[in-house]
Write a protein that holds these residues in place. Structure first.
Motif, short mmCIF file in Angstrom:
data_model
loop_
_atom_site.label_atom_id
_atom_site.label_comp_id
_atom_site.label_asym_id
_atom_site.label_seq_id
_atom_site.Cartn_x
_atom_site.Cartn_y
_atom_site.Cartn_z
N GLU A 193 -5.26 1.26 -6.18
CA GLU A 193 -5.44 0.99 -4.50
C GLU A 193 -5.76 2.40 -4.40
N ILE A 194 -6.87 2.33 -3.21
CA ILE A 194 -7.32 3.57 -2.52
C ILE A 194 -6.83 3.55 -1.08
N VAL A 195 -5.99 4.52 -1.01
CA VAL A 195 -5.31 4.61 0.35
C VAL A 195 -5.78 5.72 1.11
N LEU A 196 -6.45 5.36 2.32
CA LEU A 196 -7.05 6.54 3.23
C LEU A 196 -6.37 6.55 4.40
N PRO A 197 -5.42 7.60 4.70
CA PRO A 197 -4.68 7.70 5.93
C PRO A 197 -5.85 8.14 7.18
N ALA A 198 -5.34 7.48 8.39
CA ALA A 198 -5.88 8.05 9.72
C ALA A 198 -6.30 9.32 9.79
N THR A 199 -7.05 10.03 10.21
CA THR A 199 -7.27 11.31 10.23
C THR A 199 -7.05 11.85 12.00
N GLY A 200 -7.07 11.03 12.77
CA GLY A 200 -7.11 11.27 14.19
C GLY A 200 -5.75 11.21 14.82
N GLY A 201 -4.68 11.79 14.22
CA GLY A 201 -3.22 11.86 14.82
C GLY A 201 -2.15 11.15 13.47
N PRO A 202 -0.92 10.96 13.72
CA PRO A 202 0.00 10.59 12.84
C PRO A 202 -0.57 9.25 12.19
N ALA A 203 -0.55 9.16 11.11
CA ALA A 203 -0.85 7.96 10.19
C ALA A 203 0.03 6.80 10.63
N ALA A 204 1.02 7.00 10.73
CA ALA A 204 2.23 5.98 11.06
C ALA A 204 1.96 5.21 12.14
N GLN A 205 1.34 5.91 13.10
CA GLN A 205 1.26 5.23 14.45
C GLN A 205 -0.06 4.51 14.55
N ARG A 206 -1.17 4.61 13.38
CA ARG A 206 -2.44 3.97 13.57
C ARG A 206 -2.32 2.41 12.86
N PRO A 207 -2.91 1.65 13.29
CA PRO A 207 -3.15 0.30 12.41
C PRO A 207 -3.82 0.40 11.06
N THR A 208 -3.52 -0.37 10.23
CA THR A 208 -4.16 -0.49 9.04
C THR A 208 -5.07 -1.74 8.54
N ILE A 209 -6.31 -1.22 8.07
CA ILE A 209 -7.02 -2.51 7.45
C ILE A 209 -6.89 -2.50 5.84
N TYR A 210 -6.66 -3.72 5.31
CA TYR A 210 -6.68 -3.81 3.91
C TYR A 210 -7.96 -4.83 3.57
N VAL A 211 -8.40 -4.20 2.29
CA VAL A 211 -9.63 -4.76 1.78
C VAL A 211 -9.36 -5.05 0.47
N GLN A 212 -9.85 -6.15 -0.19
CA GLN A 212 -9.74 -6.39 -1.70
C GLN A 212 -10.79 -7.39 -2.18
N ALA A 213 -11.06 -6.98 -3.50
CA ALA A 213 -12.42 -7.64 -4.15
C ALA A 213 -12.14 -8.10 -5.35
N TYR A 214 -12.90 -8.77 -5.84
CA TYR A 214 -12.99 -9.34 -7.32
C TYR A 214 -11.98 -9.98 -7.88
N GLN A 215 -11.34 -11.25 -7.08
CA GLN A 215 -10.41 -11.98 -7.62
C GLN A 215 -11.01 -12.81 -8.69
N HIS A 216 -12.27 -13.01 -8.61
CA HIS A 216 -13.09 -14.18 -9.63
C HIS A 216 -14.26 -13.28 -10.45
N LEU A 217 -13.97 -13.47 -11.59
CA LEU A 217 -15.01 -12.84 -12.57
C LEU A 217 -16.29 -13.32 -12.10
N THR A 218 -17.46 -12.18 -12.41
CA THR A 218 -18.58 -12.12 -12.04
C THR A 218 -19.01 -12.21 -10.42
N GLU A 219 -18.17 -12.09 -9.63
CA GLU A 219 -18.43 -12.16 -8.25
C GLU A 219 -18.61 -10.55 -7.88
N PHE A 220 -19.92 -9.97 -8.17
CA PHE A 220 -20.03 -8.65 -8.17
C PHE A 220 -20.36 -8.31 -6.76
N SER A 221 -20.92 -8.93 -5.83
CA SER A 221 -21.36 -8.67 -4.52
C SER A 221 -20.07 -7.84 -3.77
N GLY A 222 -18.85 -8.62 -4.00
CA GLY A 222 -17.60 -8.01 -3.46
C GLY A 222 -17.29 -6.63 -3.97
#
Length: 430
Positions: A193-222
């Motif tokens: 997992e690549i975790v990138l905290p917010a840089t503009g203030g305390p990260a704990a106070q900022r909302p979080t976006i989650y992204v994942q890819a490649y649940q399925h074999l050969t779906e390379f575009s994701g």
């Protein structure tokens, strides 16, 4: 390994004619990571005929990749790529929904699209479109000119283990400590997992976006989009998108599939979970990868992470679906009106801020297996907006041109840039 040798001939190797004698040592190889099982024969006119061993011909899931060895410098040759007949209604399992039948059999533009989607590479990392390609019905003729070095041919731009190694190395160098292991696969490989905290203030106070890819074999575009998103966010151009948001990006769910390789899947042991669909496993969680992600999200919520949205990146399930088409898959009554309204606003923002054809909002896609997907699990755990985003395997919608065009390496980078900007503007002050 499957290989063949083309016999000498007398013509100049242009399409529709015999390869010249310099192609007599040309071999077709399929047993490498990313390669696909292929039957190879010598055609009567001296061309090399390749028949992929797949049941996904004529569909969005079709993928073919081989290595060409022994084509001498300056020599010309030709590969004729054939594919089996398309599925018909007789091939669809009994009891399948009407939409499933349509998805499996309704790919009328496959033969029209595929000739413009053949790519070449010398290292499996850098790809360029093939220039001498023609198609007619169930065959594509690929004219080749040798450089004296082996090279690869593929029907799209694959994303393989060297790509992932490069991404993780880049992320570790750009933001030490951002790459975290959250579990292991069935075969014991780390799940990163690549975790990138917010840089503009305390990260704990900022909302979080989650992204994942490649649940399925050969779906390379994701995978390509997830890779491009990480690189964008860690570059100067992505600084503003990181100021107000935390980002968590899991670029590859099916790490065993990525490492074992498409062409080597015959080596999976009996009973391997690869025979099942991870995106129908979010209730039972028999896949170790699914269980690890589920536990990670639960632990993050307990620690106070405020998830506002998640995006599960896939390849489209229609041959001409627009890349970046985002939609929800909640049955009526599972998400309240307020949730659907917020989801609609988000999807509309993505639609207007990125290059894709049309948004799909709040509808239910009746999965053939009836299983709950990642989006259901994410909503249940976090309460955040959960979407599936589909990227076309072969085509990309270019809003500026108002038409489809073959997928190119810059398309994922462009989408990742626009996606980051839209989400930053939409949630940056949440």
């Amino acid at each position: 390994m499957i290989a063949t040798r083309a016999r000498p001939a007398e013509s100049d190797g242009s399409l529709g004619r015999n390869p010249d004698e310099g192609a007599r040592r040309m071999n077709i190889v399929d047993d490498f990571e990313g390669g696909t099982p292929t039957r190879v024969n010598l055609a009567d006119d001296g061309a090399v005929r390749c028949d992929p061993v797949t049941s996904m011909s004529g569909s969005q899931w079709f993928y073919w990749c081989v290595r060409v060895d022994g084509l001498e410098r300056g020599a010309t040759g030709r590969i004729d790529l054939h594919w089996p007949r398309r599925w018909t209604e007789a091939d669809v399992p009994a009891g399948a929904e009407r939409e499933t039948v349509s998805r499996m059999t309704g790919h009328d533009s496959f033969a029209e699209v595929l000739p413009s989607c053949i790519h070449l590479s010398e290292d499996l990392l850098h790809w360029s479109p093939a220039e001498n390609v023609e198609g007619d019905g169930g065959r594509i003729a690929i004219g080749l000119r040798g450089t004296g070095k082996p090279f690869y041919l593929a029907t799209q731009i694959p994303y393989l283990r060297p790509h992932m190694d490069s991404l993780l190395e880049f992320a570790r160098g750009a933001a030490p400590g951002c790459v975290r292991q959250i579990g292991r696969s069935q075969d014991g490989r780390p799940l990163w997992e690549i975790v990138l905290p917010a840089t503009g203030g305390p990260a704990a106070q900022r909302p979080t976006i989650y992204v994942q890819a490649y649940q399925h074999l050969t779906e390379f575009s994701g995978l390509h989009v997830a890779d491009a998103l990480v690189r964008h966010l860690l570059g100067d151009a992505g600084a503003s998108a990181r100021a107000g948001l935390n980002w968590q990006i899991l670029p590859c769910v099916d790490v065993d599939g990525l490492h074992v390789g498409v062409g080597l899947r015959k080596n999976w042991p009996a009973g391997h979970l690869r025979a099942t669909n991870p995106n129908r496993d979010w209730v039972t969680r028999t896949w170790p990868e699914v269980a690890a992600i589920h536990s990670f999200l639960e632990s993050q919520v307990r620690e106070g992470t405020r998830y506002v949205a998640a995006f599960d990146l896939h390849n489209g399930w229609k041959d001409r679906i627009a890349s970046g088409a985002t939609y929800t898959v909640f049955p009526p009554g599972e998400a309240d009106d307020g949730y659907i309204a917020r989801q609609k606003d988000l999807i509309e923002a993505l639609y207007h801020g990125t290059d894709h054809e049309r948004p799909g909002v709040g509808h239910y896609w009746p999965h053939r297996t009836g299983g709950r997907t990642f989006t259901h699990a994410f909503k249940a755990i976090t309460g955040g907006l959960a979407s599936t985003t589909e990227f076309s395997r072969f085509l990309w919608w270019n809003r500026a041109k108002g038409a489809f065009e073959p997928a190119r390496p810059d398309h994922p980078r462009r989408y990742a840039r626009d996606m980051a900007g839209v989400l930053s503007e939409h949630f940056g002050n949440a």
